[in-house]
Design a protein around this motif. Sequence first.
Motif, mmCIF file in Angstrom:
data_model
loop_
_atom_site.group_PDB
_atom_site.id
_atom_site.type_symbol
_atom_site.label_atom_id
_atom_site.label_comp_id
_atom_site.label_asym_id
_atom_site.label_seq_id
_atom_site.Cartn_x
_atom_site.Cartn_y
_atom_site.Cartn_z
ATOM 1 N N GLU A 176 0.849 -1.188 0.000
ATOM 2 C CA GLU A 176 0.000 0.000 0.000
ATOM 3 C C GLU A 176 0.884 1.237 0.000
ATOM 4 O O GLU A 176 1.767 1.390 0.836
ATOM 5 C CB GLU A 176 -0.926 0.016 1.214
ATOM 6 C CG GLU A 176 -1.941 1.163 1.169
ATOM 7 C CD GLU A 176 -3.018 1.033 2.228
ATOM 8 O OE1 GLU A 176 -3.550 2.083 2.656
ATOM 9 O OE2 GLU A 176 -3.330 -0.115 2.628
ATOM 10 N N ARG A 231 -3.193 3.712 -1.857
ATOM 11 C CA ARG A 231 -3.552 2.846 -2.990
ATOM 12 C C ARG A 231 -3.029 1.449 -2.704
ATOM 13 O O ARG A 231 -1.900 1.273 -2.251
ATOM 14 C CB ARG A 231 -2.946 3.333 -4.293
ATOM 15 C CG ARG A 231 -3.235 4.750 -4.753
ATOM 16 C CD ARG A 231 -4.614 5.279 -4.589
ATOM 17 N NE ARG A 231 -4.839 6.431 -5.448
ATOM 18 C CZ ARG A 231 -4.598 7.687 -5.096
ATOM 19 N NH1 ARG A 231 -4.085 7.958 -3.901
ATOM 20 N NH2 ARG A 231 -4.879 8.679 -5.929
ATOM 21 N N ASP A 259 -6.377 -1.466 -6.022
ATOM 22 C CA ASP A 259 -6.401 -0.427 -7.054
ATOM 23 C C ASP A 259 -5.632 -0.854 -8.296
ATOM 24 O O ASP A 259 -6.028 -0.528 -9.416
ATOM 25 C CB ASP A 259 -5.811 0.876 -6.491
ATOM 26 C CG ASP A 259 -6.639 1.430 -5.348
ATOM 27 O OD1 ASP A 259 -7.699 2.020 -5.631
ATOM 28 O OD2 ASP A 259 -6.237 1.250 -4.181
ATOM 29 N N SER A 272 -10.357 -0.255 -10.574
ATOM 30 C CA SER A 272 -9.114 -1.010 -10.515
ATOM 31 C C SER A 272 -8.583 -1.243 -11.926
ATOM 32 O O SER A 272 -9.339 -1.261 -12.901
ATOM 33 C CB SER A 272 -9.337 -2.357 -9.817
ATOM 34 O OG SER A 272 -9.825 -2.165 -8.515
#
Length: 262
Positions: free
Chosen positions: A115, A119, A204, A224
């Motif tokens: 992450e 995101r 994402d 995504s």
Amino acid sequence: MQIPPGKKIYFLSDFHLGAPDYARSLDRERRIVAFLERIREDAAVIFIVGDLFDFWYEYRTVVPKGYTRILGKLAELTDSGIPIHFFTGNHDMWMSGYFEQELQIPVYHEARTFEFNGRKFYIGHGDGLGPGDHGYKFLKKIFRNRACRWLFGILPPVVGVGLAGWLSRRSRAVTGQIDEQFLGEEKEWLIIYSKEIMQKEHFDYFIFGHRHLPIDYPLGNSGSRYINLGDWIRYNTYAVFDGEQLSLLADTPATAAKIIRR
């Protein structure tokens, strides 16, 4: 991790150094090293997502000769404080400590999640994921078996490396034309796999290599995206995340138009 202002995360894969011959591999190695030098000023993190080498096996006291330029550049980058993460691919899965000890680069043998700036990234080489390809999935289990690795390790390197080179050339001969074609959303195994993961958890970005075709594809209306990084044999493509947006780019303008986008 929060990316500092002005910094970026870079994703590259499928260099296949060593193939198809020494001269062309050396030319490709020099281009990659030059690219890594250019991005060092703004790189917060660099991900190499598999198949750095066309073949790699770490014997007890030796590693395959060559590749001094790329290995030296990776060591220089990590020594300067730039983290590098490495995912093994189907051509360099037999790693067992050399990168961690000599280059301070963590090595992952399976897909991992990260992450950055809120995101979520799902990252892996991509081999053996999704439906189909049952023959390779069976071979992968054999290749990763500890007993099989030990048996390969007792072969003289001239035999082991020669056998690996023959298998690699045979694999490219079989899959070469398929690698050049986008098969469509319903037949691209890694798109199917990404959608299956999305049913359990939102990400994402799904970032893979292995496919050798640069693809930037939205996954429905979820926001995504599936990103395949292409390769540095034909396309010289890579992805970059600037803290807000992720872009799939080409280091050579002539190949930028060949990126599959939707």
